[in-house]
Design a protein around this motif. Structure first.
Motif, mmCIF file in Angstrom:
data_model
loop_
_atom_site.group_PDB
_atom_site.id
_atom_site.type_symbol
_atom_site.label_atom_id
_atom_site.label_comp_id
_atom_site.label_asym_id
_atom_site.label_seq_id
_atom_site.Cartn_x
_atom_site.Cartn_y
_atom_site.Cartn_z
ATOM 1 N N ALA A 2 0.827 -1.200 0.000
ATOM 2 C CA ALA A 2 0.000 0.000 0.000
ATOM 3 C C ALA A 2 0.863 1.253 0.000
ATOM 4 O O ALA A 2 2.086 1.182 0.101
ATOM 5 C CB ALA A 2 -0.904 -0.005 1.224
ATOM 6 N N GLN A 3 0.209 2.367 -0.072
ATOM 7 C CA GLN A 3 0.936 3.624 -0.205
ATOM 8 C C GLN A 3 1.749 3.964 1.027
ATOM 9 O O GLN A 3 2.854 4.449 0.940
ATOM 10 C CB GLN A 3 -0.060 4.749 -0.485
ATOM 11 N N GLY A 4 1.189 3.727 2.174
ATOM 12 C CA GLY A 4 1.870 4.129 3.398
ATOM 13 C C GLY A 4 2.896 3.144 3.916
ATOM 14 O O GLY A 4 3.373 3.289 5.022
ATOM 15 N N ASP A 5 3.224 2.151 3.114
ATOM 16 C CA ASP A 5 4.185 1.157 3.578
ATOM 17 C C ASP A 5 5.582 1.741 3.729
ATOM 18 O O ASP A 5 5.975 2.645 3.016
ATOM 19 C CB ASP A 5 4.210 -0.023 2.614
ATOM 20 N N ALA A 13 10.039 -6.454 -0.542
ATOM 21 C CA ALA A 13 9.253 -6.895 -1.690
ATOM 22 C C ALA A 13 10.137 -6.965 -2.936
ATOM 23 O O ALA A 13 10.051 -7.907 -3.724
ATOM 24 C CB ALA A 13 8.076 -5.952 -1.903
ATOM 25 N N ILE A 14 10.988 -5.963 -3.087
ATOM 26 C CA ILE A 14 11.889 -5.934 -4.242
ATOM 27 C C ILE A 14 12.810 -7.149 -4.235
ATOM 28 O O ILE A 14 12.959 -7.846 -5.245
ATOM 29 C CB ILE A 14 12.725 -4.635 -4.233
ATOM 30 N N VAL A 32 10.427 -5.300 -12.185
ATOM 31 C CA VAL A 32 10.617 -5.704 -10.790
ATOM 32 C C VAL A 32 9.806 -4.804 -9.873
ATOM 33 O O VAL A 32 9.096 -5.268 -8.985
ATOM 34 C CB VAL A 32 12.107 -5.648 -10.391
ATOM 35 N N ALA A 33 9.903 -3.499 -10.126
ATOM 36 C CA ALA A 33 9.178 -2.532 -9.299
ATOM 37 C C ALA A 33 7.674 -2.778 -9.369
ATOM 38 O O ALA A 33 6.983 -2.811 -8.351
ATOM 39 C CB ALA A 33 9.501 -1.110 -9.741
ATOM 40 N N GLU A 34 7.218 -2.985 -10.588
ATOM 41 C CA GLU A 34 5.785 -3.179 -10.778
ATOM 42 C C GLU A 34 5.309 -4.433 -10.057
ATOM 43 O O GLU A 34 4.274 -4.430 -9.397
ATOM 44 C CB GLU A 34 5.495 -3.284 -12.278
ATOM 45 N N LEU A 35 6.084 -5.497 -10.182
ATOM 46 C CA LEU A 35 5.706 -6.754 -9.545
ATOM 47 C C LEU A 35 5.768 -6.641 -8.025
ATOM 48 O O LEU A 35 5.067 -7.341 -7.310
ATOM 49 C CB LEU A 35 6.631 -7.871 -10.024
ATOM 50 N N ALA A 36 6.610 -5.730 -7.537
ATOM 51 C CA ALA A 36 6.712 -5.522 -6.091
ATOM 52 C C ALA A 36 5.669 -4.498 -5.647
ATOM 53 O O ALA A 36 5.719 -3.996 -4.530
ATOM 54 C CB ALA A 36 8.116 -5.051 -5.726
ATOM 55 N N SER A 37 4.753 -4.185 -6.546
ATOM 56 C CA SER A 37 3.681 -3.219 -6.277
ATOM 57 C C SER A 37 4.211 -1.836 -5.945
ATOM 58 O O SER A 37 3.702 -1.148 -5.065
ATOM 59 C CB SER A 37 2.788 -3.709 -5.134
ATOM 60 N N ILE A 38 5.255 -1.436 -6.659
ATOM 61 C CA ILE A 38 5.788 -0.086 -6.500
ATOM 62 C C ILE A 38 5.842 0.576 -7.874
ATOM 63 O O ILE A 38 6.874 0.540 -8.531
ATOM 64 C CB ILE A 38 7.204 -0.117 -5.897
ATOM 65 N N PRO A 39 4.731 1.156 -8.296
ATOM 66 C CA PRO A 39 4.687 1.811 -9.615
ATOM 67 C C PRO A 39 5.744 2.911 -9.706
ATOM 68 O O PRO A 39 5.928 3.666 -8.765
ATOM 69 C CB PRO A 39 3.272 2.399 -9.681
ATOM 70 N N ARG A 40 6.399 3.020 -10.812
ATOM 71 C CA ARG A 40 7.457 4.011 -11.038
ATOM 72 C C ARG A 40 8.580 3.868 -10.008
ATOM 73 O O ARG A 40 9.202 4.847 -9.649
ATOM 74 C CB ARG A 40 6.883 5.433 -10.998
ATOM 75 N N GLY A 41 8.794 2.664 -9.527
ATOM 76 C CA GLY A 41 9.809 2.448 -8.503
ATOM 77 C C GLY A 41 11.115 1.909 -9.051
ATOM 78 O O GLY A 41 11.945 1.408 -8.293
ATOM 79 N N HIS A 42 11.329 2.039 -10.340
ATOM 80 C CA HIS A 42 12.548 1.479 -10.944
ATOM 81 C C HIS A 42 13.817 2.046 -10.325
ATOM 82 O O HIS A 42 14.804 1.344 -10.133
ATOM 83 C CB HIS A 42 12.552 1.692 -12.451
ATOM 84 N N ARG A 43 13.760 3.339 -9.959
ATOM 85 C CA ARG A 43 14.920 3.956 -9.317
ATOM 86 C C ARG A 43 15.212 3.292 -7.974
ATOM 87 O O ARG A 43 16.350 3.129 -7.571
ATOM 88 C CB ARG A 43 14.654 5.447 -9.082
ATOM 89 N N MET A 44 14.127 2.947 -7.304
ATOM 90 C CA MET A 44 14.269 2.326 -5.993
ATOM 91 C C MET A 44 14.862 0.929 -6.113
ATOM 92 O O MET A 44 15.622 0.486 -5.257
ATOM 93 C CB MET A 44 12.888 2.253 -5.345
ATOM 94 N N VAL A 45 14.515 0.248 -7.185
ATOM 95 C CA VAL A 45 15.077 -1.082 -7.412
ATOM 96 C C VAL A 45 16.586 -0.961 -7.574
ATOM 97 O O VAL A 45 17.356 -1.753 -7.023
ATOM 98 C CB VAL A 45 14.455 -1.730 -8.665
ATOM 99 N N ILE A 110 8.307 -13.902 -17.634
ATOM 100 C CA ILE A 110 6.914 -13.512 -17.458
ATOM 101 C C ILE A 110 6.376 -14.321 -16.298
ATOM 102 O O ILE A 110 6.133 -15.511 -16.434
ATOM 103 C CB ILE A 110 6.072 -13.820 -18.714
ATOM 104 N N PRO A 111 6.194 -13.695 -15.128
ATOM 105 C CA PRO A 111 5.686 -14.407 -13.960
ATOM 106 C C PRO A 111 4.321 -15.022 -14.247
ATOM 107 O O PRO A 111 3.478 -14.376 -14.868
ATOM 108 C CB PRO A 111 5.614 -13.342 -12.874
ATOM 109 N N PRO A 112 4.097 -16.264 -13.824
ATOM 110 C CA PRO A 112 2.879 -17.031 -14.090
ATOM 111 C C PRO A 112 1.609 -16.322 -13.639
ATOM 112 O O PRO A 112 0.599 -16.393 -14.306
ATOM 113 C CB PRO A 112 3.076 -18.318 -13.283
ATOM 114 N N ASP A 113 1.694 -15.651 -12.498
ATOM 115 C CA ASP A 113 0.499 -15.055 -11.925
ATOM 116 C C ASP A 113 0.342 -13.584 -12.273
ATOM 117 O O ASP A 113 -0.371 -12.858 -11.619
ATOM 118 C CB ASP A 113 0.525 -15.226 -10.403
ATOM 119 N N ALA A 114 1.048 -13.127 -13.271
ATOM 120 C CA ALA A 114 0.926 -11.723 -13.677
ATOM 121 C C ALA A 114 0.383 -11.680 -15.080
ATOM 122 O O ALA A 114 -0.457 -11.084 -15.470
ATOM 123 C CB ALA A 114 2.280 -11.036 -13.669
#
Length: 114
Positions: A2-5, A13-14, A32-45, A110-114
């Motif tokens: 979630a947002q406040g995590d 998660a990453i 990776v970011a997207e799958l970790a539920s962090i949109p636009r989080g590529h920098r963080m990865v 390609i993750p199976p559940d995505a």
DNA sequence: CAGGTGACTCTTT
DNA sequence: GAAAGAGCCACCT
């Protein structure tokens, strides 16, 4: 996630996503970011990888930079590090083009559940 | 609080 | 297709 995590939770998660990438496959920073539920989080990865240490035993070499729709490339600027990553990937079956790119349609996971 | 920086990515020249 | 600009976000000065 979630947002406040907290960032610690996001890093966890990453790392979990990266650990799930199978041998011989790669995933882009954005993926990776997207799958970790962090949109636009590529920098963080990138930050997460930079701050990671060998004791985590992460398959860090399987995270690559997106180049265009079809290809990816190694993101490490340092030539030594870049060659190391390339060698590790080649050893597990990832093939590089003459221009140093990786064909995503062949090696992207390609993750199976995505 | 104010910049600068990066193992990023996308769009526009 | 290279180069530049912009957007991005956590971190560090």
């Amino acid at each position: 996630m979630a947002q406040g995590d907290s960032n610690a939770q996001r890093y966890s998660a990453i790392y979990a996503v990266i650990r799930a990438i199978p041998r011989g496959k790669v995933m882009t920073y954005g993926q990776v970011a997207e799958l970790a539920s962090i949109p636009r989080g590529h920098r963080m990865v990138a930050t997460a990888l930079r701050n990671s240490d060998p004791t985590m035993k992460l398959p860090w070499q399987r995270v690559v930079a997106k180049r265009d729709r079809l290809r990816a490339r190694i993101a490490i600027v340092d030539d030594r590090g870049a060659m190391r990553q390339r060698r590790l990937l080649q050893k597990e079956g990832v093939r590089f083009e003459r221009d140093g790119s990786i064909r995503l349609h062949l090696f992207a996971w390609i993750p199976p559940d995505a």
